[in-house]
Design an enzyme around this catalytic site. Structure first.
Site, short mmCIF file in Angstrom:
data_model
loop_
_atom_site.label_atom_id
_atom_site.label_comp_id
_atom_site.label_asym_id
_atom_site.label_seq_id
_atom_site.Cartn_x
_atom_site.Cartn_y
_atom_site.Cartn_z
N CYS A 56 14.97 10.02 4.45
CA CYS A 56 15.20 9.51 5.75
C CYS A 56 16.50 9.92 6.11
O CYS A 56 16.74 10.40 7.15
CB CYS A 56 14.77 8.11 5.74
SG CYS A 56 15.70 7.11 4.63
N LYS A 78 0.87 -1.22 -0.01
CA LYS A 78 -0.04 -0.03 0.11
C LYS A 78 0.80 1.19 -0.26
O LYS A 78 1.53 1.51 0.77
CB LYS A 78 -0.78 0.03 1.00
CG LYS A 78 -1.95 1.15 1.21
CD LYS A 78 -2.52 1.83 2.57
CE LYS A 78 -1.36 2.54 3.19
NZ LYS A 78 -1.03 3.82 2.50
N GLU A 122 12.56 16.58 12.93
CA GLU A 122 12.97 16.24 11.64
C GLU A 122 12.11 17.14 10.85
O GLU A 122 11.01 17.10 10.65
CB GLU A 122 12.47 14.70 11.35
CG GLU A 122 12.96 14.26 9.84
CD GLU A 122 12.13 12.95 9.60
OE1 GLU A 122 11.22 12.45 10.04
OE2 GLU A 122 12.94 12.21 8.87
N GLU A 132 11.33 1.08 9.50
CA GLU A 132 12.21 2.02 8.98
C GLU A 132 11.90 3.23 8.98
O GLU A 132 10.77 3.75 8.20
CB GLU A 132 12.69 1.70 7.31
CG GLU A 132 13.36 0.34 6.95
CD GLU A 132 14.94 0.37 7.75
OE1 GLU A 132 15.25 1.15 8.51
OE2 GLU A 132 15.50 -0.79 7.51
P1 NAD Z 1 3.84 8.47 7.40
O1 NAD Z 1 4.18 8.03 8.72
O2 NAD Z 1 2.85 9.80 7.60
O3 NAD Z 1 3.05 7.45 6.57
C1 NAD Z 1 3.85 6.08 5.94
C2 NAD Z 1 2.52 5.36 5.26
O4 NAD Z 1 1.81 5.04 6.53
C3 NAD Z 1 1.81 5.86 4.30
O5 NAD Z 1 1.72 4.92 3.31
C4 NAD Z 1 0.36 6.15 5.25
O6 NAD Z 1 -0.59 6.10 4.19
C5 NAD Z 1 0.53 4.86 6.34
N1 NAD Z 1 -0.22 5.12 7.33
C6 NAD Z 1 -0.94 6.31 7.84
N2 NAD Z 1 -1.70 5.89 8.89
C7 NAD Z 1 -1.29 4.68 9.17
C8 NAD Z 1 -1.86 3.68 10.48
N3 NAD Z 1 -2.66 4.23 11.33
N4 NAD Z 1 -1.29 2.36 10.17
C9 NAD Z 1 -0.22 1.80 9.11
N5 NAD Z 1 -0.28 2.85 8.08
C10 NAD Z 1 -0.56 4.14 8.16
O7 NAD Z 1 5.12 9.04 6.98
P2 NAD Z 1 5.26 9.93 5.45
O8 NAD Z 1 5.19 11.38 5.69
O9 NAD Z 1 4.88 9.18 4.31
O10 NAD Z 1 7.06 9.72 5.14
C11 NAD Z 1 7.80 10.53 5.83
C12 NAD Z 1 8.67 9.81 7.16
O11 NAD Z 1 9.22 8.68 6.75
C13 NAD Z 1 9.77 10.64 7.44
O12 NAD Z 1 9.58 10.52 8.89
C14 NAD Z 1 10.92 9.75 7.01
O13 NAD Z 1 12.28 9.80 7.74
C15 NAD Z 1 10.52 8.40 7.15
N6 NAD Z 1 11.36 7.59 6.22
C16 NAD Z 1 12.21 6.58 6.74
C17 NAD Z 1 12.99 5.87 5.73
C18 NAD Z 1 13.85 4.91 6.25
O14 NAD Z 1 14.47 3.87 5.55
N7 NAD Z 1 14.04 4.79 7.54
C19 NAD Z 1 12.70 6.03 4.56
C20 NAD Z 1 11.83 6.92 3.97
C21 NAD Z 1 11.44 7.65 4.87
#
Ligand code: NAD
Length: 468
Positions: free
Chosen positions: A280, A170, A374, A246
């Site tokens: 990230c 997803k 962040e 991650e």
């Molecule tokens: P987010 O946590 O808002 O969303 C990530 C995903 O989770 C989306 O697909 C979203 O639809 C889904 N989601 C939303 N609510 C949920 C729930 N209750 N349960 C399960 N899934 C749910 O993050 P974002 O804004 O899309 O991404 C940015 C963040 O991701 C930043 O903090 C970044 O550092 C991190 N990131 C980490 C890595 C890594 O490898 N460590 C890589 C890329 C991004």
């Protein structure tokens, strides 16, 4: 217009409702994505569960060959996917943008195809033989963010299918189209049901949460924010799912007093501003020794002011807009606050729409929000320090522990400091350069488990020990 459906059991399936995806460069609608219901998710999980029966029994060579075929398919469709990605995410085609991301996706897929986890003999004596086998876990649920959606989808899907699992992915509501198309392309060379994709606007239904709770999903691989990662972990506990998380980072870069400022300026810039800082493991706070502070600030600004920001489809752009309004508002809030506390060296003002010029703000303190939170955007805070012990403590004073970097002519000294940083990856004289043959993951709240390499592959398996 790129209207996509869900990809379930080998083909496109329409959802009863859909949602629009907009281009952050122009505000125009790129296409529509299917807005899945829990019933749709059930269909995708069922297809994956049925496919698992056959897929999990494939030989290692067959699984490797399938992953090779996927890698080749990504290469053949790279330009099409890069354009779709640029339109929904905003990152430019060029620079470290969409073409770079597609190149990475193909490279990671190819490298993962070549990995394997052969059976290990732990003991073979008169007392008996003990073998360690690695079994696939079952249906893997993958949830991805909007910053590197295609590459991260490959990071989740390829090791899962390489080890005999099947997948339901997803993508983020901001960037679903390139993932749905990627999965459709994968289905040209994979049996039906091995990789399925649904999408959700997170409002009609929260399909991510439903995945974490689903009894037939045996493992979740989640890349996203720390807050959502914690929710996934709590929900997944009920069914004892395996987890790879991650999560966010607030990587520190530490510049030692012996550097040549001009020589490191380009590396510092791209360490912080890769993908407009929406990465990230980008450098999110920069600590510079007082002896070279002014030189480093000047050299960084000299480099940054010549970077071309514009529409992602313009071949001359190397940075695009911020990817969505939610992130834009966050960056603006943090920059507005930092402007009252520090000295703006470059940028500081939003442009039209979602554009935000590269912003560098000096003379900030460790506790200022742009340093402590962040930002995930094109705004780099700089903090002056005088004592190395103090700066190591400041770098470690964070719930995050994803990456870090040390910049110095003395790589031995830099390595000593690097080893004291509490993070999963640490670079010397560069930042954020990850590779498919090196495990990557966070410590502290930045995550659980690793991706890449054999260690990453092993996370998609359960150990079974056979006492012969
Ligand atoms: P987010 O946590 O808002 O969303 C990530 C995903 O989770 C989306 O697909 C979203 O639809 C889904 N989601 C939303 N609510 C949920 C729930 N209750 N349960 C399960 N899934 C749910 O993050 P974002 O804004 O899309 O991404 C940015 C963040 O991701 C930043 O903090 C970044 O550092 C991190 N990131 C980490 C890595 C890594 O490898 N460590 C890589 C890329 C991004």
């Amino acid at each position: 217009m790129s209207d996509m459906g869900m990809i379930i059991d080998g083909g496109r399936m329409a959802a009863a409702a859909s949602f629009d995806v907009t281009n952050p460069s122009t505000g125009e609608i790129v296409g529509s994505a299917p807005n899945a219901t829990p019933d749709d998710l059930d269909k995708a999980v069922s297809a994956a569960k049925v496919a698992f029966e056959t897929w999990s029994k494939k030989s290692d060579a067959e699984l490797a060959a399938a992953c090779e075929a996927v890698a080749a398919r990504i290469g053949e469709h790279a330009e099409e996917l890069a354009h779709l990605l640029t339109k929904e995410q905003g990152k430019p085609l060029n620079g470290l943008g969409s073409r770079f991301e597609l190149g990475g996706a193909q490279a990671w897929a190819g490298h993962t195809a070549g990995l394997s986890l052969p059976m290990k003999v732990l003991q073979d004596t008169n007392e008996g033989r003990i073998e360690l086998h690695r079994n696939p876990v079952g249906v893997v649920g993958s949830i991805t963010p909007w910053n590197w959606p295609v590459m991260i989808a490959v990071w989740h899907i390829l090791p899962a299918v390489r080890t005999g699992n099947t997948v339901v992915i997803k993508p983020s509501p901001y960037t679903p189209l390139s993932t749905l198309r990627l999965v459709e392309i994968m289905n040209e060379v994979l049996p039906a049901g091995v990789v399925n994709a649904v999408a959700s606007d997170d409002q009609l239904h929260n399909i991510g949460a439903a995945m974490a709770a689903h009894p037939d999903i045996r493992k979740m691989v989640f890349t996203g924010s720390i807050a959502t990662g914690k929710r996934v972990m709590m929900t997944a506990a009920e069914t004892m799912k395996r987890l790879t998380l991650e999560l966010g980072g607030n990587d520190a870069g530490i510049v030692l007093p012996d550097v040549d400022a001009k020589q490191i300026a380009e590396g510092l810039f791209w360490g912080g501003f890769i993908n407009n800082g929406q990465t990230c493991a980008a450098m999110k706070r920069l600590y510079v020794h007082e002896d070279v502070y002014d030189d480093v600030c000047d050299a960084l600004v000299d480099y940054a002011r010549n970077v071309t920001v514009g529409d992602g489809l313009d071949e001359t752009s190397v940075l695009g807009p911020i990817a969505n309004q939610m992130q834009f508002d966050k960056v603006k809030r943090l920059v507005d606050d930092a402007k009252t506390k520090g000295r703006v060296l470059l940028g500081g003002e939003p442009g039209e729409g979602l554009y935000f010029a590269p912003t560098i703000i000096a003379d900030l303190s460790h506790d200022d929000p742009l340093v402590a939170e962040e930002q995930f955007g094109p705004a780099l805070p700089i903090v002056k320090y005088s004592d190395i012990e103090e700066v190591i403590a400041l770098a470690n004073d964070s719930e995050n522990g994803l990456g870090g970097s040390v910049w110095s002519k003395d790589t031995g000294k830099a390595k000593e400091i690097a080893r004291r940083l509490q993070c999963g990856s640490v670079w010397i004289n560069k930042h954020g350069a990850i590779q498919p043959n090196a495990p990557f993951g966070g410590v502290k709240s930045s995550g659980l488990g690793v991706e890449f390499g054999e260690e990453g592959l092993a996370e998609y398996t359960d150990i079974q020990v056979v006492y012969c």
